[in-house]
Structures are given as structure tokens and as C-alpha cells.
Design a protein around this motif. Structure first.
Motif, PDB file in Angstrom:
ATOM      1  N   ASP A   1       0.724  -1.220   0.106  1.00 29.33           N
ATOM      2  CA  ASP A   1      -0.084  -0.050   0.005  1.00 29.33           C
ATOM      3  C   ASP A   1       0.863   1.161  -0.126  1.00 29.33           C
ATOM      4  OD1 ASP A   1       0.536  -0.441   2.636  1.00 29.33           O
ATOM      5  OD2 ASP A   1      -0.940   0.157   3.543  1.00 29.33           O
ATOM      6  N   SER A   2       2.184   1.122  -0.398  1.00 30.88           N
ATOM      7  CA  SER A   2       3.120   2.265  -0.397  1.00 30.88           C
ATOM      8  C   SER A   2       2.762   2.931  -1.912  1.00 30.88           C
ATOM      9  CB  SER A   2       4.448   1.890  -0.638  1.00 30.88           C
ATOM     10  OG  SER A   2       4.865   1.464   0.835  1.00 30.88           O
ATOM     11  N   GLN A   3       2.876   4.156  -2.089  1.00 32.72           N
ATOM     12  CA  GLN A   3       2.445   4.747  -3.258  1.00 32.72           C
ATOM     13  C   GLN A   3       3.348   6.291  -3.152  1.00 32.72           C
ATOM     14  OE1 GLN A   3      -1.640   7.144  -2.672  1.00 32.72           O
ATOM     15  NE2 GLN A   3      -1.735   5.235  -2.942  1.00 32.72           N
TER      16      GLN A   3
ATOM     17  N   THR B   1       8.435  -0.976  -5.263  1.00 35.10           N
ATOM     18  CA  THR B   1       9.225  -2.227  -5.179  1.00 35.10           C
ATOM     19  C   THR B   1      10.750  -1.714  -4.742  1.00 35.10           C
ATOM     20  OG1 THR B   1      10.025  -2.613  -7.172  1.00 35.10           O
ATOM     21  CG2 THR B   1       7.985  -3.664  -6.567  1.00 35.10           C
ATOM     22  N   GLY B   2      11.510  -2.721  -4.258  1.00 36.42           N
ATOM     23  CA  GLY B   2      13.019  -2.343  -3.884  1.00 36.42           C
ATOM     24  C   GLY B   2      13.364  -2.629  -2.676  1.00 36.42           C
ATOM     25  N   SER B   3      14.430  -2.173  -2.043  1.00 33.72           N
ATOM     26  CA  SER B   3      15.006  -2.464  -0.854  1.00 33.72           C
ATOM     27  C   SER B   3      15.319  -1.025  -0.144  1.00 33.72           C
ATOM     28  CB  SER B   3      16.311  -3.318  -0.886  1.00 33.72           C
ATOM     29  OG  SER B   3      17.446  -2.533  -1.699  1.00 33.72           O
ATOM     30  N   ILE B   4      15.286  -1.214   1.267  1.00 37.55           N
ATOM     31  CA  ILE B   4      15.523   0.000   2.201  1.00 37.55           C
ATOM     32  C   ILE B   4      16.173  -0.697   3.215  1.00 37.55           C
ATOM     33  CG2 ILE B   4      14.431   1.593   3.684  1.00 37.55           C
ATOM     34  CD1 ILE B   4      12.076   1.931   1.810  1.00 37.55           C
ATOM     35  N   THR B   5      17.501   0.032   3.688  1.00 34.48           N
ATOM     36  CA  THR B   5      18.235  -0.280   4.836  1.00 34.48           C
ATOM     37  C   THR B   5      18.249   1.069   5.631  1.00 34.48           C
ATOM     38  OG1 THR B   5      19.737  -1.889   3.611  1.00 34.48           O
ATOM     39  CG2 THR B   5      20.187  -1.278   5.594  1.00 34.48           C
ATOM     40  N   PHE B   6      17.510   0.965   6.880  1.00 31.31           N
ATOM     41  CA  PHE B   6      17.440   2.452   7.536  1.00 31.31           C
ATOM     42  C   PHE B   6      17.524   1.972   8.928  1.00 31.31           C
ATOM     43  CE2 PHE B   6      15.137   5.531   9.702  1.00 31.31           C
ATOM     44  CZ  PHE B   6      15.427   6.519   9.281  1.00 31.31           C
ATOM     45  N   ASP B   7      18.557   2.610   9.465  1.00 34.41           N
ATOM     46  CA  ASP B   7      18.819   2.718  10.988  1.00 34.41           C
ATOM     47  C   ASP B   7      18.966   4.082  11.279  1.00 34.41           C
ATOM     48  OD1 ASP B   7      19.640   2.622  13.557  1.00 34.41           O
ATOM     49  OD2 ASP B   7      20.963   0.659  13.246  1.00 34.41           O
ATOM     50  N   PRO B   8      18.097   4.576  11.996  1.00 35.86           N
ATOM     51  CA  PRO B   8      18.476   6.381  12.368  1.00 35.86           C
ATOM     52  C   PRO B   8      19.550   6.504  12.965  1.00 35.86           C
ATOM     53  CG  PRO B   8      16.167   5.324  13.510  1.00 35.86           C
ATOM     54  CD  PRO B   8      16.731   4.233  12.514  1.00 35.86           C
ATOM     55  N   MET B   9      20.158   5.381  14.015  1.00 31.74           N
ATOM     56  CA  MET B   9      21.320   5.578  14.730  1.00 31.74           C
ATOM     57  C   MET B   9      22.545   5.390  13.949  1.00 31.74           C
ATOM     58  SD  MET B   9      19.757   6.459  17.374  1.00 31.74           S
ATOM     59  CE  MET B   9      21.148   6.539  18.320  1.00 31.74           C
ATOM     60  N   LYS B  10      22.494   4.917  12.756  1.00 38.88           N
ATOM     61  CA  LYS B  10      23.414   4.573  11.550  1.00 38.88           C
ATOM     62  C   LYS B  10      23.190   5.085  10.408  1.00 38.88           C
ATOM     63  CE  LYS B  10      25.010   0.765  14.494  1.00 38.88           C
ATOM     64  NZ  LYS B  10      25.641  -0.670  14.267  1.00 38.88           N
TER      65      LYS B  10
ATOM     66  N   ILE C   1       6.076  10.956  -1.385  1.00 42.28           N
ATOM     67  CA  ILE C   1       6.330   9.627  -1.400  1.00 42.28           C
ATOM     68  C   ILE C   1       5.783   9.034   0.089  1.00 42.28           C
ATOM     69  CG2 ILE C   1       8.152   7.823  -1.176  1.00 42.28           C
ATOM     70  CD1 ILE C   1       9.865   9.931  -2.838  1.00 42.28           C
ATOM     71  N   VAL C   2       4.920   7.957   0.086  1.00 39.42           N
ATOM     72  CA  VAL C   2       4.668   7.397   1.160  1.00 39.42           C
ATOM     73  C   VAL C   2       4.794   5.935   1.053  1.00 39.42           C
ATOM     74  CG1 VAL C   2       2.717   6.798   2.643  1.00 39.42           C
ATOM     75  CG2 VAL C   2       2.553   8.869   1.289  1.00 39.42           C
ATOM     76  N   CYS C   3       6.085   5.423   1.877  1.00 40.55           N
ATOM     77  CA  CYS C   3       6.433   4.268   1.794  1.00 40.55           C
ATOM     78  C   CYS C   3       6.240   3.571   3.094  1.00 40.55           C
ATOM     79  CB  CYS C   3       8.016   4.229   1.596  1.00 40.55           C
ATOM     80  SG  CYS C   3       8.782   2.672   1.255  1.00 40.55           S
ATOM     81  N   LYS C   4       5.670   2.444   3.145  1.00 41.39           N
ATOM     82  CA  LYS C   4       5.465   1.754   4.310  1.00 41.39           C
ATOM     83  C   LYS C   4       6.158   0.615   4.297  1.00 41.39           C
ATOM     84  CE  LYS C   4       0.829   3.863   4.786  1.00 41.39           C
ATOM     85  NZ  LYS C   4      -0.641   3.344   4.957  1.00 41.39           N
TER      86      LYS C   4
ATOM     87  N   GLU D   1       8.296   7.470  10.709  1.00 38.15           N
ATOM     88  CA  GLU D   1       7.447   7.391  11.998  1.00 38.15           C
ATOM     89  C   GLU D   1       6.594   6.153  11.761  1.00 38.15           C
ATOM     90  OE1 GLU D   1       3.899   9.842  14.074  1.00 38.15           O
ATOM     91  OE2 GLU D   1       5.981  10.871  13.740  1.00 38.15           O
ATOM     92  N   ASN D   2       6.295   5.252  12.870  1.00 38.58           N
ATOM     93  CA  ASN D   2       5.510   3.942  12.788  1.00 38.58           C
ATOM     94  C   ASN D   2       5.706   3.044  11.429  1.00 38.58           C
ATOM     95  OD1 ASN D   2       3.898   4.860  14.925  1.00 38.58           O
ATOM     96  ND2 ASN D   2       2.594   6.325  13.743  1.00 38.58           N
ATOM     97  N   ASN D   3       6.840   3.044  11.207  1.00 37.12           N
ATOM     98  CA  ASN D   3       7.430   2.147  10.242  1.00 37.12           C
ATOM     99  C   ASN D   3       7.109   2.694   8.665  1.00 37.12           C
ATOM    100  OD1 ASN D   3       9.190   0.158  10.755  1.00 37.12           O
ATOM    101  ND2 ASN D   3       7.626  -1.385  10.313  1.00 37.12           N
ATOM    102  N   THR D   4       7.004   4.020   8.429  1.00 43.22           N
ATOM    103  CA  THR D   4       6.273   4.572   7.328  1.00 43.22           C
ATOM    104  C   THR D   4       7.256   6.076   7.233  1.00 43.22           C
ATOM    105  OG1 THR D   4       4.110   4.129   7.537  1.00 43.22           O
ATOM    106  CG2 THR D   4       4.479   5.850   6.004  1.00 43.22           C
ATOM    107  N   PHE D   5       7.823   5.994   5.646  1.00 44.32           N
ATOM    108  CA  PHE D   5       8.707   7.200   5.321  1.00 44.32           C
ATOM    109  C   PHE D   5       7.663   7.925   4.699  1.00 44.32           C
ATOM    110  CE2 PHE D   5      11.667   3.680   5.312  1.00 44.32           C
ATOM    111  CZ  PHE D   5      12.887   4.244   6.056  1.00 44.32           C
ATOM    112  N   LEU D   6       7.904   9.340   4.920  1.00 45.92           N
ATOM    113  CA  LEU D   6       6.903  10.155   4.137  1.00 45.92           C
ATOM    114  C   LEU D   6       7.907  11.556   3.765  1.00 45.92           C
ATOM    115  CD1 LEU D   6       3.939  11.216   3.429  1.00 45.92           C
ATOM    116  CD2 LEU D   6       3.975  12.505   5.837  1.00 45.92           C
ATOM    117  N   GLY D   7       8.023  11.437   2.540  1.00 44.37           N
ATOM    118  CA  GLY D   7       9.027  12.480   1.752  1.00 44.37           C
ATOM    119  C   GLY D   7       8.595  13.233   0.554  1.00 44.37           C
ATOM    120  N   THR D   8       8.840  14.495   0.667  1.00 41.24           N
ATOM    121  CA  THR D   8       8.445  15.395  -0.489  1.00 41.24           C
ATOM    122  C   THR D   8       9.483  15.823  -1.210  1.00 41.24           C
ATOM    123  OG1 THR D   8       8.401  17.149   0.915  1.00 41.24           O
ATOM    124  CG2 THR D   8       6.200  16.050   1.153  1.00 41.24           C
ATOM    125  N   LEU D   9       9.155  16.146  -2.453  1.00 39.27           N
ATOM    126  CA  LEU D   9      10.211  17.022  -3.471  1.00 39.27           C
ATOM    127  C   LEU D   9       9.305  17.600  -4.547  1.00 39.27           C
ATOM    128  CD1 LEU D   9      11.939  14.724  -5.906  1.00 39.27           C
ATOM    129  CD2 LEU D   9      10.447  13.574  -4.372  1.00 39.27           C
TER     130      LEU D   9
END
Length: 171
Positions: free
Chosen positions: A24-26, A47-56, A166-169, A132-140
């Protein structure tokens, strides 16, 4: 104690590994139409891959694409036209992709720098986002003409600037 240490290592490994993107990302977009209206739309099939750690943030990696054939504006005739070679040319360029080169912390969240590839054109972009809550919310904002989208269509009929959200869950 060993169990706690093992659990912490397991959690750290799961954060640093590539995470799955929810169906349901879009991507949402808005563009001016005839100078006084706007056309809103979505693009699904992320689709794709995300590696995210806010501490690294030095190991963060975004490599995400959307299916250009999934551009929807609520008007079937327009949606069909957007698939043609003067717009998204989906037979030749079926995906729109973003790949990150760096991510940094900001006062409001994060800033991803990277490449946006559409219609065979790659441009550097910056995307402010929150997580937040496992969701990326970006704008450009992009200029459609930078990506050869609708070059023969005047900017009165269709504006140059496209607002993108961009709403990526993550699953």
C-alpha cells in the motif's frame, strides 16, 4: 544475560538488513492544469530495498522503484495517454527509480540525497522525509521537462513543476 545480548544483536541485525516495502506504499503527485486547475494522481507498484537505521545513517540505503504503468489520475483516457512515448513511454521505461547516496538528520526529520531516474534521465535530488510508525513520508518538487515528460505539451496546458509526495510503508 546471554539471551539479552543475543536479542539485542538480533534486533540490530534486523534493523540493518533490507526491509520489505508494503504493497500500500505509493507516490502521490500534483501538477497544474490550464493555469487554474490541478491534476492529482498516484503511482503504485513500489518495489525495491530499504536499509534504514536512524542511529547509523552512514549505512542507510534506499533503492526504490515504482511501476510507471501504474500512473493513475482518475481519468482513464488521460492515464492511457500518459503511457505513450511523449509522456512516460512505459514500453521503453517501465520504472521510475530513486537511489540514495546519503542520508542526514535535520531539525524536521531527515534529508536523503540521491538520484531520480525517469524516462532514461537521471538527476540528483534531495528529499526531506520523516520516519514514523514504519512509514517514510517524503516530499520533493521536480520539473517535468528535466525528465523529457510531455516536452511537446505547453506549460499552460500542463505546468512544469510537479509536487511529489512519497509514502513508503515497511512491512
Amino acid at each position: 544475560m546471554k539471551f539479552i545480548l543475543f536479542a539485542c544483536c538480533l534486533l540490530a541485525t534486523s534493523i540493518l538488513s533490507a526491509q520489505s516495502i508494503s504493497s500500500d506504499s505509493q507516490v502521490r503527485f500534483e501538477i497544474s492544469n490550464m493555469g487554474f486547475k490541478t491534476v492529482d494522481g498516484t503511482v503504485e507498484g513500489m518495489t525495491g530495498s530499504i536499509t534504514f537505521d536512524p542511529m547509523k545513517l552512514d549505512v542507510v540505503d534506499f533503492n526504490v522503484c515504482v511501476d510507471a504503468k501504474e500512473v493513475k489520475t482518475g481519468n482513464a483516457k488521460r492515464d492511457d495517454h500518459l503511457q505513450k512515448d511523449d509522456w512516460f513511454n512505459t514500453e521503453v521505461y517501465p520504472e521510475i527509480c530513486i537511489t540514495s547516496t546519503s542520508v542526514s538528520k535535520t531539525d524536521d526529520g531527515y534529508l536523503a540525497k540521491g538520484s531520480l531516474t525517469m524516462m532514461g534521465v537521471t538527476r540528483e535530488v534531495e528529499i526531506p522525509f520523516t520516519f514514523e510508525n514504519n512509514t517514510f513520508l517524503g516530499t520533493l518538487q521536480i520539473n517535468r521537462l528535466d525528465y523529457k515528460l510531455g516536452e511537446d505539451t505547453g506549460t499552460f496546458m500542463v505546468g512544469d513543476e510537479v509536487e511529489i509526495q512519497i509514502v513508503c510503508k515497511l512491512q
